[in-house]
Write an enzyme that holds these catalytic residues in place. Structure first.
Site, mmCIF file in Angstrom:
data_model
loop_
_atom_site.group_PDB
_atom_site.id
_atom_site.type_symbol
_atom_site.label_atom_id
_atom_site.label_comp_id
_atom_site.label_asym_id
_atom_site.label_seq_id
_atom_site.Cartn_x
_atom_site.Cartn_y
_atom_site.Cartn_z
ATOM 1 N N TRP A 322 0.834 -1.211 0.000
ATOM 2 C CA TRP A 322 0.000 0.000 0.000
ATOM 3 C C TRP A 322 0.862 1.253 0.000
ATOM 4 O O TRP A 322 0.379 2.345 -0.264
ATOM 5 C CB TRP A 322 -0.917 0.003 1.223
ATOM 6 C CG TRP A 322 -0.203 0.283 2.521
ATOM 7 C CD1 TRP A 322 0.882 -0.388 3.006
ATOM 8 C CD2 TRP A 322 -0.492 1.307 3.467
ATOM 9 N NE1 TRP A 322 1.268 0.155 4.206
ATOM 10 C CE2 TRP A 322 0.447 1.186 4.516
ATOM 11 C CE3 TRP A 322 -1.459 2.302 3.545
ATOM 12 C CZ2 TRP A 322 0.454 2.030 5.620
ATOM 13 C CZ3 TRP A 322 -1.448 3.142 4.649
ATOM 14 C CH2 TRP A 322 -0.497 3.006 5.676
ATOM 15 N N ASP A 323 2.151 1.076 0.300
ATOM 16 C CA ASP A 323 3.096 2.202 0.306
ATOM 17 C C ASP A 323 2.933 3.046 -0.956
ATOM 18 O O ASP A 323 3.010 4.265 -0.916
ATOM 19 C CB ASP A 323 4.548 1.692 0.335
ATOM 20 C CG ASP A 323 4.841 0.758 1.492
ATOM 21 O OD1 ASP A 323 3.893 0.120 1.983
ATOM 22 O OD2 ASP A 323 6.021 0.644 1.878
ATOM 23 N N GLU A 449 0.634 -1.995 12.517
ATOM 24 C CA GLU A 449 0.801 -3.451 12.636
ATOM 25 C C GLU A 449 1.119 -3.918 14.051
ATOM 26 O O GLU A 449 1.395 -5.095 14.262
ATOM 27 C CB GLU A 449 1.881 -3.918 11.655
ATOM 28 C CG GLU A 449 1.401 -3.775 10.221
ATOM 29 C CD GLU A 449 2.498 -3.947 9.191
ATOM 30 O OE1 GLU A 449 3.682 -3.987 9.586
ATOM 31 O OE2 GLU A 449 2.172 -4.024 7.999
ATOM 32 N N LYS A 568 2.943 1.016 16.066
ATOM 33 C CA LYS A 568 4.170 0.973 15.280
ATOM 34 C C LYS A 568 4.264 2.254 14.454
ATOM 35 O O LYS A 568 5.333 2.794 14.230
ATOM 36 C CB LYS A 568 4.106 -0.244 14.351
ATOM 37 C CG LYS A 568 5.356 -0.494 13.542
ATOM 38 C CD LYS A 568 5.163 -1.760 12.712
ATOM 39 C CE LYS A 568 6.298 -2.008 11.751
ATOM 40 N NZ LYS A 568 5.912 -2.928 10.677
ATOM 41 N N GLN A 569 3.128 2.709 13.981
ATOM 42 C CA GLN A 569 3.110 3.852 13.076
ATOM 43 C C GLN A 569 1.759 4.541 13.120
ATOM 44 O O GLN A 569 0.819 4.051 13.715
ATOM 45 C CB GLN A 569 3.389 3.382 11.660
ATOM 46 C CG GLN A 569 2.268 2.521 11.103
ATOM 47 C CD GLN A 569 2.691 1.776 9.857
ATOM 48 O OE1 GLN A 569 3.390 0.793 9.946
ATOM 49 N NE2 GLN A 569 2.279 2.274 8.733
#
Ligand code: G6P
Ligand code: MG
Length: 957
Positions: A322-323, A449, A568-569
């Site tokens: 998806w980046d 994640e 995580k993000q």
């Protein structure tokens, strides 16, 4: 305009070989290879990659479950024919004996150069990955030395594929191909390498031209010799069976390729250079390099995409994630829409795989895109953080929809965009369910994640809601444009009428979890009840930024991580960037700080979006975060750049400029532009594309838009509409701001604050607080008000700090109960019209209230979305009458004091505005507010004054 700093240069340290091989890897979107000096024939760091060229290898599961993938794609590392052994007077040069080695990437000519100085010679290696004709690589080696120079050119057939490693971010070590054909040519070789399972063939043809006197061609080596000066050009043609072989000639010259490359890049930089108005040259230098890397990684055709590490290394096995759609594609969308289109065409190209995947996952309809893939098949073996990330399908739909917004390309809409959007909407409809009139999506994983398989994940639901919304809207749009087009699509996709109704219902009923007390949006329905990670040092290590805690994923079982409130993000905050219309300004602000404090930034996809959103919420370290993402690979902050460049972070850093500092947002009918300037980035200048037209934008104190080509388009600059056309090609928007106090200016809470103090004093001390306190505590912080009341009314008693805080808290509880039922009806009459009027003129609006309840109140009053900045008084050191809160607002907005007005009902407030050198407008009693530049006692006069000023009509009163 494109002149400065277009280079990137570093001196190497010997142990940096792997890192430099990544950072300086040349590529052109089709082929890429790692940067190693030519005289180093060791294969360890070398590798050549063809975008989209993959082997399929078995995926081994020790415990299989239905629908798990059984094979996976892997990008193939191919042999790199650029190395040689160099002998000076018969003695072999050892590349480790180098005295000085310099790596240099000339971003104007596209030539990567490694210059090595040895005791008795120098070797210069130059490389070009040809952009104009992407099948070509041009190489030049220049060796100067005393005596006889002999170079033995290598044409290896094998590659070194590393060792199996526990790091999930690295690649594997299996052999992926066999040599299919190997032939000696006149002055060169041809090799074909065939993958073992996918049966794909890559062909490498190379021709050598040299000033050397003798050529001896042995099995797979070639010898060239000369005295004191040897120059060798190697022209390599790379082809593969996915695209076909066209037997292009290798009879090209290095100089010609260099010339074409320079011309190509001149055109490229003309459009893609982004000028940062900053004193810190590193920002500009690093940004240039990252833009170049994004170019190098971006696919040239529908058979490929942008892999997580580009073509610089085989980390993440060369997979596409998806980046692309969320971190890289948005750059091209406004910079070079044709490149964005190619990326979308890849997704359309693999749509049938996505349809098939839906069936494998047990659903009848829809398209579920693979979490990671090259050819289109699901290649993720870890389902909780792979297949469960259904949001990817929505991300692709989001990107496809934004392509239509950005270009107005109706043909693309009918030919493939609608199909992708409708199919992904079907997926969300299939996996979701209506319960209690609400639409829920269960058992999915969002972008973060460190949280897996949850229900009603905010990000996923928001992106699915949008997918539904636009599946319906695009259906209707095609229906009104061409019944014929719609009928063809209905037939092709076997659309049933009720599907459209279902999508509309799901859109309306979608659950977006939110907390109306804390005023934040909630990541998922399990998030709140989780406990905090015990070691708080892993959270938001923003002070030093490049902290060295090891990513948790390397040291903890996933279940431990999943059980904690740890990220995580970026996740909800990312949804707020993409889909701000589904939430409120105040929730965007609060969520930013709430989630930032719980984020480890263990993913390289984190800081860039925190910086971007930080700019929107006035976070004072946004520049630092931006620098951090610029430096991530350049300084190897994650310690694993040797495995490849972090392409999503690179795209994210560039997005920061376009969508953060420039504040672009592509909408259905116009483009929003909300520029932000900061201490370090005072403005931006760049070209962009929108609506099939080309524009130049310059920001700073004002925003200037000029039409460079095309018919023009509509914009909304800070809320003011502009139509830039051939007849009106230049638009200038000056920045202005109105900074509002809240209590007593927008609503009548002055009385309620007084009532709360009165009740407190009565309950606690049986004191009847005189009405004069209504004015005395105006504008003053809670604790200062408490202090004032206690010193005046109970001067004979002393109170501990604790007791004072406790009393102030009690007052706040009373006050909160009084405002609990506030609704938009409690706004002063005319306030909403005033805010609307200011917005229409593109004036910044900020809230500068000393009240910690301010954010909550404007939310209840239904006006928070008018505000560009809400200053949190908790972050302000000195209260009014100190100027701090107003100065902070100006900083958050990037507006100068002379372009601002402050409005206050309190004496202390007027004093604060005056000391910030801002024009002060008093609202209320003339006597009390005599220090103000002007005073009004009713909203209509106040509005007239502010709106006149905003429209530049007759001065300002
Ligand atoms: C406003 C009011 C003050 C109040 C202050 C703090 O400025 O005019 O009377 O003391 O806000 O409010 P808080 O809601 O944080 O107690
Ligand atoms: Mg006030």
């Amino acid at each position: 305009m494109i002149t400065n700093n277009l280079f990137y240069k570093v001196q190497s340290k010997k142990n940096d070989k792997a890192l430099l091989a990544t950072q300086f890897a040349p590529g052109n979107g089709y082929v890429g290879f790692r940067a190693v000096c030519d005289e180093d024939s060791d294969k360890t760091e070398r590798g050549l990659f063809i975008n989209g060229f993959y082997e399929r290898i078995p995926m081994v599961h020790s415990e299989f479950a239905h629908g798990f993938p059984e094979v996976t794609d892997r990008m193939v590392k191919l042999p790199d024919w650029n190395s040689m052994d160099v002998f000076i007077d018969g003695v072999k040069l050892n590349p480790d004996d180098v005295l000085k080695r310099t790596y240099h990437f000339d971003l104007k000519s596209g030539v990567m150069e490694i210059a090595s100085e040895y005791k008795n010679c120098t070797v210069i290696s130059r490389k070009i990955a040809d952009f104009e004709k992407p099948n070509y690589i041009a190489s030049k080696t220049i060796i100067h030395g005393e005596g006889q120079i002999r170079a033995v050119l290598k044409f290896p057939l094998e590659v070194y594929s590393g060792e199996r490693n526990r790091d999930p971010r690295k690649s594997g070590s299996e052999k992926l191909y066999k040599t299919h054909r190997f032939e000696k040519l006149e002055n060169g070789f041809l090799g074909e390498f065939k993958t073992l399972n996918s049966n794909l063939i890559s062909r490498i043809t190379q021709k050598v031209v040299s000033n050397g006197t003798s050529f001896i061609q042995t099995e797979n080596e070639m010898e060239v010799t000369a005295v004191s000066n040897l120059e060798i050009d190697r022209i390599t043609l790379v082809e593969d069976s996915i695209r076909g072989f066209y037997q292009n000639s290798v009879d090209r010259k290095y100089a010609d390729i260099k010339k074409a490359q320079t011309e190509y890049l001149a055109r490229f930089w003309e459009e893609n250079f982004v000028v940062l108005n900053t004193e810190n040259n590193n920002y500009q230098k690093y940004l240039n390099f990252l833009i170049y890397h994004l170019l190098q990684a971006t696919a040239r055709d529908k058979y490929s995409n942008i892999s997580a590490k580009g073509l610089t290394g085989d980390g993440y096995e060369g997979h596409y994630f998806w980046d692309t759609e969320i971190y890289m594609y948005p750059v091209w969308l406004v910079k070079d829409p044709d490149r964005a289109k190619t990326l979308l065409e890849y997704r359309y190209h693999i749509l049938d795989y996505a349809r098939k995947r839906s069936k494998e996952l047990g659903y009848n309809k829809g398209a579920t895109y693979a979490w990671r893939t090259i050819s289109g098949i699901e290649c993720s073996g870890y389902m909780p953080a792979g297949t469960a990330q259904y949001h990817l399908s929505g991300d692709i739909a989001y990107a496809a929809i934004s392509y239509y917004f950005a270009t107005g390309d109706y043909r693309a809409l009918v030919d493939y965009i609608f199909e992708m959007v409708f199919e992904t909407a079907r997926t969300f409809y299939e996996i979701g369910n209506f319960t209690d009139d609400k639409f829920h999506i269960n058992a999915v994983t969002g972008p973060d994640e460190y949280t897996a398989i949850v229900n009603d994940n905010y990000y996923t639901n928001a992106i699915a809601k949008y997918n539904f919304e636009w599946a319906v809207k695009l259906y209707k749009l095609i229906e009104t444009t061409s019944k014929d087009d719609l009928n063809k699509l209905i037939e092709k996709l076997r659309i049933e009428k009720e599907e459209v109704t279902n999508f509309q219902n799901a859109f309306e009923a979608m659950v977006l979890l939110t907390d109306d007390k804390a005023l934040i949006d909630i990541q998922d329905n399990s998030f709140v009840q989780k406990e905090l990670w015990p070691d708080e040092s892993v959270y938001d290590p923003s002070e030093g930024l490049s902290d060295d805690h090891e990513p948790l994923l390397m040291n903890y079982h996933p279940l431990i991580i999943y059980r904690h409130k740890i990220l995580k993000q970026v996740e909800v905050v990312l949804a707020h960037f993409l889909l701000k219309d589904y939430t409120n300004k105040i929730k965007v602000d609060n969520s930013f700080y709430y989630y930032k404090a719980l984020t480890t930034h263990d993913s390289s996809l984190s800081y860039c979006i925190h910086s971007l959103m930080g700019l929107k919420v006035g976070f004072d370290r946004a520049d630092d975060y931006f620098l951090n993402s610029l430096e991530l690979d350049i300084k190897n902050l994650h310690g694993n750049t040797a495995d490849g460049m972090h392409m999503a972070n690179i795209g994210g850093a560039i997005m920061n400029v376009l969508y953060g500092y420039l504040g672009m947002h592509v909408k259905a009918d116009f483009m929003e532009i909300n520029p932000v300037t900061t201490d370090r980035i005072n403005g931006i200048e760049t070209v962009f594309h929108y609506n099939d037209s080309k524009f130049l934008i310059k920001t700073g104190d004002k925003t200037e838009l000029s039409l460079l080509a095309g018919e023009g388009a509509k914009f909304s600059v800070r809320g003011k509409e502009y139509t830039v056309t051939k007849d009106n090609p230049n638009v200038v928007h000056g920045d202005k701001a109105v900074l509002f106090d809240l209590d007593g200016v927008l609503t009548d809470t002055g009385e309620l604050h007084y009532q709360a103090w009165k009740k407190l004093m009565n309950d606690e001390f049986a004191i009847d607080l005189p009405v004069k306190y209504k004015d005395l505590v105006r504008g003053i912080s809670r604790l200062e008000s408490m202090e004032l009341i206690l010193t005046n009314e109970l001067s004979d008693r002393s109170f501990s700090e604790e007791r004072k805080v406790e009393l102030a808290n009690r007052k706040n509880e009373i006050y909160k109960s009084l405002i609990e039922h506030f609704t938009p009806d409690d706004l002063y009459d005319g306030v909403e019209d005033l805010l609307k009027g200011l917005k229409k003129e593109g004036v910044f609006i900020a809230l500068c209230s000393s009240s910690k309840n301010g954010g909550h109140l404007i939310y209840r009053l239904g006006i928070d979305n008018y505000f560009d900045a809400v200053v949190n008084p908790s972050f302000i050191e000195r209260g009014k009458p100190a100027p701090d809160i107003f100065e902070k607002a100006l900083k958050m907005l990037g507006v100068n004091a002379e372009n601002a007005i402050g409005v206050e009902d309190a004496e202390a407030g007027i004093q604060a505005i005056n000391s910030a050198n801002i024009r002060s407008v008093g609202f209320g009693d003339n006597d009390m507010l005599k220090e103000a530049d002007v005073v009004f006692d009713n909203i209509s006069d106040l509005s007239r004054c502010l709106l006149n000023w905003s429209e530049d009509k007759n001065g300002w009163n």
